[in-house]
Design a protein around this motif. Structure first.
Motif, PDB file in Angstrom:
ATOM      1  N   ARG A   3       0.822  -1.216   0.000  1.00 30.60           N
ATOM      2  CA  ARG A   3       0.000   0.000   0.000  1.00 30.60           C
ATOM      3  C   ARG A   3       0.856   1.266   0.000  1.00 30.60           C
ATOM      4  O   ARG A   3       0.380   2.332  -0.385  1.00 30.60           O
ATOM      5  CB  ARG A   3      -0.952  -0.017   1.187  1.00 30.60           C
ATOM      6  CG  ARG A   3      -1.970  -1.150   1.091  1.00 30.60           C
ATOM      7  CD  ARG A   3      -3.090  -0.970   2.059  1.00 30.60           C
ATOM      8  NE  ARG A   3      -3.812   0.272   1.802  1.00 30.60           N
ATOM      9  CZ  ARG A   3      -4.676   0.814   2.651  1.00 30.60           C
ATOM     10  NH1 ARG A   3      -4.907   0.223   3.808  1.00 30.60           N
ATOM     11  NH2 ARG A   3      -5.293   1.932   2.356  1.00 30.60           N
ATOM     12  N   LEU A   4       2.102   1.151   0.432  1.00 34.20           N
ATOM     13  CA  LEU A   4       3.021   2.289   0.367  1.00 34.20           C
ATOM     14  C   LEU A   4       3.875   2.231  -0.888  1.00 34.20           C
ATOM     15  O   LEU A   4       4.861   2.975  -1.010  1.00 34.20           O
ATOM     16  CB  LEU A   4       3.890   2.335   1.626  1.00 34.20           C
ATOM     17  CG  LEU A   4       3.100   2.623   2.920  1.00 34.20           C
ATOM     18  CD1 LEU A   4       4.019   2.600   4.129  1.00 34.20           C
ATOM     19  CD2 LEU A   4       2.356   3.947   2.831  1.00 34.20           C
ATOM     20  N   ASP A   5       3.486   1.353  -1.824  1.00 32.11           N
ATOM     21  CA  ASP A   5       4.048   1.339  -3.182  1.00 32.11           C
ATOM     22  C   ASP A   5       5.535   1.055  -3.245  1.00 32.11           C
ATOM     23  O   ASP A   5       6.171   1.321  -4.264  1.00 32.11           O
ATOM     24  CB  ASP A   5       3.789   2.682  -3.889  1.00 32.11           C
ATOM     25  CG  ASP A   5       2.327   3.059  -3.904  1.00 32.11           C
ATOM     26  OD1 ASP A   5       1.540   2.325  -4.511  1.00 32.11           O
ATOM     27  OD2 ASP A   5       1.964   4.087  -3.297  1.00 32.11           O
ATOM     28  N   GLY A   6       6.122   0.531  -2.174  1.00 26.77           N
ATOM     29  CA  GLY A   6       7.556   0.268  -2.212  1.00 26.77           C
ATOM     30  C   GLY A   6       8.403   1.523  -2.230  1.00 26.77           C
ATOM     31  O   GLY A   6       9.571   1.482  -2.633  1.00 26.77           O
ATOM     32  N   ILE A   7       7.866   2.654  -1.766  1.00 28.43           N
ATOM     33  CA  ILE A   7       8.623   3.909  -1.702  1.00 28.43           C
ATOM     34  C   ILE A   7       9.446   3.903  -0.417  1.00 28.43           C
ATOM     35  O   ILE A   7       8.888   3.903   0.693  1.00 28.43           O
ATOM     36  CB  ILE A   7       7.677   5.131  -1.731  1.00 28.43           C
ATOM     37  CG1 ILE A   7       6.887   5.161  -3.033  1.00 28.43           C
ATOM     38  CG2 ILE A   7       8.454   6.420  -1.547  1.00 28.43           C
ATOM     39  CD1 ILE A   7       7.719   5.385  -4.277  1.00 28.43           C
TER      40      ILE A   7
END
Length: 798
Positions: free
Chosen positions: A201-205
């Protein structure tokens, strides 16, 4: 000078090698990517590797700098390089422009210049970089920016979000540092799933993951995952020494937002109403309107891609490319959209676009372009769901037409894709806002039956429905059959067949013929199966409907199996499996695997049968395909009993009896198998009780082969009670043979194990002459009358 070494470049090892190699061949390399993705860390570590090759490496932080022209940046770069602006550099006159004086100072030096955070001053940075590279042949530049500099010879390296395994590694490393004692080693499934959900959900950032990791000590990972719906309030605890723009998740995106023009902001907000990305057509349809012309959307989209706020991915198998936002960017943009006056208009345009797509796709799902349109709808699954949800929410104020039309148009896609629970829930929501909509009510009743609901909603007049909603009544009849009530489905299917034949509806005719073949198989009318099944299959082939062809596989394969043509049955099941896999129809794959598993049983291929049935069961569970799960479990039970695993068979049968709804036909087979297990264990009374219950169900079904199976099972049960029982068993076996002869379906040799076992026991008890006399009396008796007599005579009250 470079910043101090940065530890923990998790997941960027390959990227570091690639950037270092780029710097070996290119004089200008730009690391481009969204805020927080780790461009600065990667640039610093790549530059550190280059020290031996270039001699000098200098780092220039531009994040806090402003400037509209090249000369505005010269003091910053000069200061970082330790160059005094008033130092003589061999150029005549003090009026020489500062940028040219800087270029002259670098002319004879070999160095790497790292320009960090260029996105807010990209134009002057590009101008200065071009000037310096032209004047200083020993200079190389490594820039980090959310968008490329756009210079000739620039090598752009896209720094992408981390993949899930690397995201988990980084999150766990940072969470362990923040919350001593936290570890994934030995953690339960729920904890591991929560960590994976956070990372997805944090897009892998990386920056977002690090901010989230600081909350583990206070929240734990499960509660943190739950609270990500309010991510901008939760992720606010960055490191105190970090720049202000990196201390909270909101600040990271604020930084990028401030760099956008008003039209770019508008386009970004409108793009955010999409779920899981969109095509260019969808972006133009939804983003165009009001102060943004549709013709402008392409350029705005391209600029947002350049600024790393939107990502473009090539479509699968030649499909149109898709544009998507990171989840955090989308959440931010939706917040901004909700502050505007046109949020309802934007969402309405989203509904209109996907309603048009669904209605355009619907007829193609029953023809030669079926596979292509299934793929298109699959790609838009999240958008279709969002559009329907919004149409339902708007029904109270804007009317129910959009909701009714969209749910109706999606029903065939839901069916083919096995999205049965989704269909039932969506149609129930539509019916709740419009109780008068006839077609959704009938469709809801069908999907309720297919998902195991015992009390579907009342349906409208079927005669009127057949006239006006031809496919919905057919689907209802199909659902009645699938849920174990073929008698109720038969008259509806006949009405559909008559109507479609009269009106020239070839698809409807093919569907009714295919279902008619299944219904005929259920009542033991093998001649009707042989008549209707091939006709339906041929019509579906002419129409190009591969799913339709699949509907004829079961009756025609069963017909071949009944007649002992196992090769023909397997060939049909394999062809059906190929079609199902080609179209990606998981529920149909499950059905075909179970069919192949059944065919492995007569061949005594126990391991293969178990593997096929288990694969079918898992697929059915994943799809919410209840009756597919029941079919697979029964196959596992049959294989266990026939291979001698009576405990395993009892376990499967008990699960079916206690945990699943059953049709009359299913309950009959269940009773028969429970009786056979009891008989093989020597439990005569228990076997008789189960077989009598099954016998009564067989009489109710009126299907000769089901009656024969019960007579054979009861023969085994009574044969355990001595010579009298053996005589009765011989008579029952004869009656079973008569039942099979009545439909020209003698028991194939490979299916005779149970009958041969009972026959051998009765022969041993009676001798051949007495056995033959009783058996022949049975063959001369009406099978149903023999069954009723047995039921009356063996019942406990008799």
């Amino acid at each position: 000078m470079l910043p101090a070494p940065i530890t923990g470049l998790v997941g960027r090892e390959l990227a570091l090698d690639e950037v270092w190699q780029l710097l070996g061949g290119a004089r200008l390399v730009t690391l481009s990517g969204p805020g927080g993705v780790g461009k600065t860390r990667l640039a610093v570590e790549a530059a550190r590797r280059c020290v031996r090759d270039v001699g000098e490496v200098w780092f220039v932080e531009l994040a806090g700098r402003r400037g509209d022209c090249v000369d505005d940046l010269v003091p910053v770069v000069s200061a970082a390089l330790g160059i005094r602006e008033d130092a003589p550099v061999g150029l005549p006159g003090l009026g020489t422009p500062p940028a040219e004086r800087l270029a002259a100072a670098l002319r004879d030096r070999r160095l790497l210049l790292v320009l960090d955070n260029c996105e807010h001053v990209v134009e002057p940075v590009a101008g200065l970089t071009g000037l310096l590279l032209g004047a200083a042949p020993g200079l190389r530049v490594l820039a980090t920016s959310q968008e490329p500099l756009g210079l000739a010879g620039e090598s752009v390296y896209a720094v992408e979000p981390l993949q899930l395994p690397e995201s988990v590694r980084l999150f766990v490393e940072r969470a362990t540092a923040s919350a001593p004692g936290f570890t994934l080693d030995g953690a339960d499934t729920a904890t591991r799933d929560a960590v994976a959900e956070i990372c997805r959900r944090l897009d892998g950032i990386p920056l977002a993951l690090e901010l989230a990791a600081t909350r583990v000590r206070a929240l734990g990972v499960r509660e943190l995952a739950v609270r990500l719906g309010d991510r901008f309030r939760v992720l606010t605890a960055g490191q105190r020494g970090a720049p202000a723009r990196q201390r909270t998740l909101r600040a990271v995106i604020d930084w990028s937002w401030e760099l956008l023009t008003p039209p770019e902001r508008t386009a970004l907000c409108r793009l955010a109403v999409h779920r899981d990305g969109c095509t260019l057509d969808a972006a133009e349809a939804v983003c165009g309107g009001g102060d943004v012309e549709r013709a402008e959307v392409l350029d705005l989209l391209a600029r947002l891609v350049d600024r790393s706020l939107v990502f473009m991915a090539d479509g699968i198998a030649g499909a149109a490319p898709r544009y998507r936002l990171l989840e955090s960017v989308a959440a931010y943009a939706v917040e901004r959209l909700d502050e505007t006056a046109d949020v309802s208009c934007v969402r309405d345009r989203h509904v209109s676009h996907y309603l048009e797509l669904a209605e355009l796709a619907d007829p193609h799902l029953r023809g030669a372009a079926q596979r292509e349109w299934l793929a298109r709808l699959d790609a838009e699954a999240a958008n279709l769901r969002e559009a329907l949800d919004h149409a339902i929410r708007r029904a109270a104020t804007e009317g129910t037409d959009n909701a009714v039309r969209l749910a109706t148009a999606l029903s065939w896609w839901w069916l083919l894709r096995g999205r049965l629970n989704e269909a039932r829930n969506a149609l129930a929501a539509v019916c709740a806002v419009d109780a008068t909509a006839a077609e959704p009510r009938l469709l809801h009743a069908a999907f309720a039956l297919l998902t195991g609901e015992s009390t579907p909603r009342p349906t409208p007049s079927l005669e009127a429905s057949v006239q006006h909603h031809g496919r919905a009544p057919w689907l209802y009849a199909y659902a009645l059959f699938s849920s174990g009530d073929p008698a109720a489905g038969e008259p509806i299917n006949r009405q559909v067949l008559d109507h479609c034949t009269a009106t020239g509806d070839r698809w409807g005719t093919a569907a009714a013929l295919a279902l008619g073949a299944m219904l005929a198989l259920a009542r033991g009318d093998l001649a009707a199966v042989e008549r209707d099944g091939p006709r339906g299959a041929e019509l579906f082939r002419e129409l190009g409907d591969r799913w339709g062809e699949l509907q004829t596989v079961t009756p025609l394969a069963a017909l071949a199996e009944i007649r002992g043509d196992y090769g023909g049955a397997e060939r049909r099941q394999q062809e059906g499996l190929g079609i199902a896999e080609e179209l990606g129809l998981a529920s149909e794959v499950s059905a075909r695997l179970s069919g192949l598993g059944r065919l492995a049983l007569p061949a005594r291929e126990w391991d293969r049968a178990r593997e096929l049935h288990e694969r079918a069961r898992r697929l059915a569970v994943e799809q919410g395909y209840l009756y597919g799960e029941v079919h697979a479990l029964m196959g596992l039970a049959l294989g266990a009993r026939r291979s001698g695993d009576l405990d395993g068979a009892q376990t499967y049968l008990s699960r079916l009896r206690d945990g699943y709804p059953s049709s009359e036909a299913g309950a009959h087979l269940l009773c028969t198998e429970l009786g056979l297990v009891a008989e093989l264990r020597g439990d005569g009374p228990g076997a008789t009780e189960h077989q009598l219950r099954g016998l009564r169900l067989a009489l109710s079904l009126g299907e000769p082969r089901a009656l024969a199976l019960s007579l054979e099972g009861l023969a085994g049960a009574v044969a355990l009670s001595g010579e009298t029982g053996a005589r009765h068993a011989a008579l029952l076996l004869g009656a079973a043979t008569a039942a099979r002869r009545s439909v020209h379906a003698p028991l194939p040799e490979s299916e005779r194990a149970d009958v041969d076992r009972v026959t051998a026991g009765a022969l041993a008890a009676l001798g051949r002459e007495a056995f033959t006399e009783a058996y022949e009396r049975g063959t001369a008796t009406d099978p149903a009358e023999a069954a009723r007599t047995a039921a009356d005579g063996l019942s406990p009250q008799a």
